[in-house]
Write an enzyme that holds these catalytic residues in place. Sequence first.
Site, PDB file in Angstrom:
ATOM      1  N   HIS A  83       3.540  69.549  27.374  1.00 16.59           N
ATOM      2  CA  HIS A  83       2.252  68.862  27.220  1.00 16.59           C
ATOM      3  C   HIS A  83       1.803  68.929  25.763  1.00 16.59           C
ATOM      4  O   HIS A  83       2.275  69.764  24.988  1.00 16.59           O
ATOM      5  CB  HIS A  83       1.158  69.522  28.072  1.00 16.59           C
ATOM      6  CG  HIS A  83       1.409  69.465  29.537  1.00 16.59           C
ATOM      7  ND1 HIS A  83       1.453  68.292  30.256  1.00 16.59           N
ATOM      8  CD2 HIS A  83       1.609  70.466  30.443  1.00 16.59           C
ATOM      9  CE1 HIS A  83       1.669  68.554  31.533  1.00 16.59           C
ATOM     10  NE2 HIS A  83       1.777  69.871  31.682  1.00 16.59           N
ATOM     11  N   CYS A  91      -2.577  63.545  27.227  1.00 16.61           N
ATOM     12  CA  CYS A  91      -1.289  64.184  26.968  1.00 16.61           C
ATOM     13  C   CYS A  91      -0.308  63.048  26.716  1.00 16.61           C
ATOM     14  O   CYS A  91      -0.073  62.224  27.611  1.00 16.61           O
ATOM     15  CB  CYS A  91      -0.860  65.023  28.177  1.00 16.61           C
ATOM     16  SG  CYS A  91       0.841  65.614  28.096  1.00 16.61           S
ATOM     17  N   HIS A 148       2.570  62.359  29.181  1.00 19.12           N
ATOM     18  CA  HIS A 148       2.165  62.016  30.553  1.00 19.12           C
ATOM     19  C   HIS A 148       0.974  61.057  30.619  1.00 19.12           C
ATOM     20  O   HIS A 148       0.323  60.933  31.651  1.00 19.12           O
ATOM     21  CB  HIS A 148       1.853  63.309  31.331  1.00 19.12           C
ATOM     22  CG  HIS A 148       3.016  64.245  31.366  1.00 19.12           C
ATOM     23  ND1 HIS A 148       2.975  65.486  30.762  1.00 19.12           N
ATOM     24  CD2 HIS A 148       4.258  64.113  31.899  1.00 19.12           C
ATOM     25  CE1 HIS A 148       4.146  66.087  30.933  1.00 19.12           C
ATOM     26  NE2 HIS A 148       4.953  65.276  31.622  1.00 19.12           N
ATOM     27  N   MET A 177      -2.536  61.384  32.813  1.00 22.51           N
ATOM     28  CA  MET A 177      -3.004  62.700  32.351  1.00 22.51           C
ATOM     29  C   MET A 177      -3.937  62.508  31.162  1.00 22.51           C
ATOM     30  O   MET A 177      -3.491  62.420  30.010  1.00 22.51           O
ATOM     31  CB  MET A 177      -1.839  63.616  32.002  1.00 22.51           C
ATOM     32  CG  MET A 177      -2.271  65.036  31.732  1.00 22.51           C
ATOM     33  SD  MET A 177      -0.851  66.145  31.624  1.00 22.51           S
ATOM     34  CE  MET A 177      -1.684  67.645  31.190  1.00 22.51           C
TER      35      MET A 177
END
Length: 167
Positions: A105, A152, A155, A160
């Site tokens: 991440h 992120c 993602h 995200m």
Amino acid sequence: MATVTPASVAIPSFTGLKSAGATKLVPTSVKVSAASVPRMSIKSSLKDVGVAVAATAASALLASNALAVEILLGGSDGSLAFVPNDFSISAGDKIVFKNNAGFPHNVVFDEDEIPGGVDAGKISMSEEDLLNAPGETYSVTLTEKGTYSFYCSPHQGAGMAGKVTVN
């Protein structure tokens, strides 16, 4: 427990001693009194020190905890999410993003969705930097009031993303 109190002491005088044949002794006495000292016990003074130390430690702990918010990167259920993903802080508070699950991440603030005058590059991780192991962290302190959106980058397509409001 030790205490100190004023006292009087009688001290006999032996100035009238004579040789073995002497028949008469003259006793004299002197009274000595100690200066008055406030009553204090070791137990109570240690208690006072303990209270002061505890109060100082509690103040430091509260100050440091009040200024940091922890956000998990990846839900405990394996979801690709910031937990929580929408929260508020006070200006000057620190946000600690902590790698939890589903990594790698990173945290990137959207330059189009932050307060004017704030440089997204200064508060974001670079898109190439990644948190790769559990417990790794990225910290940022936000000082300008307003709403900040972040995501992120690995993602972002999975949704995200998050939002923080600085009061």
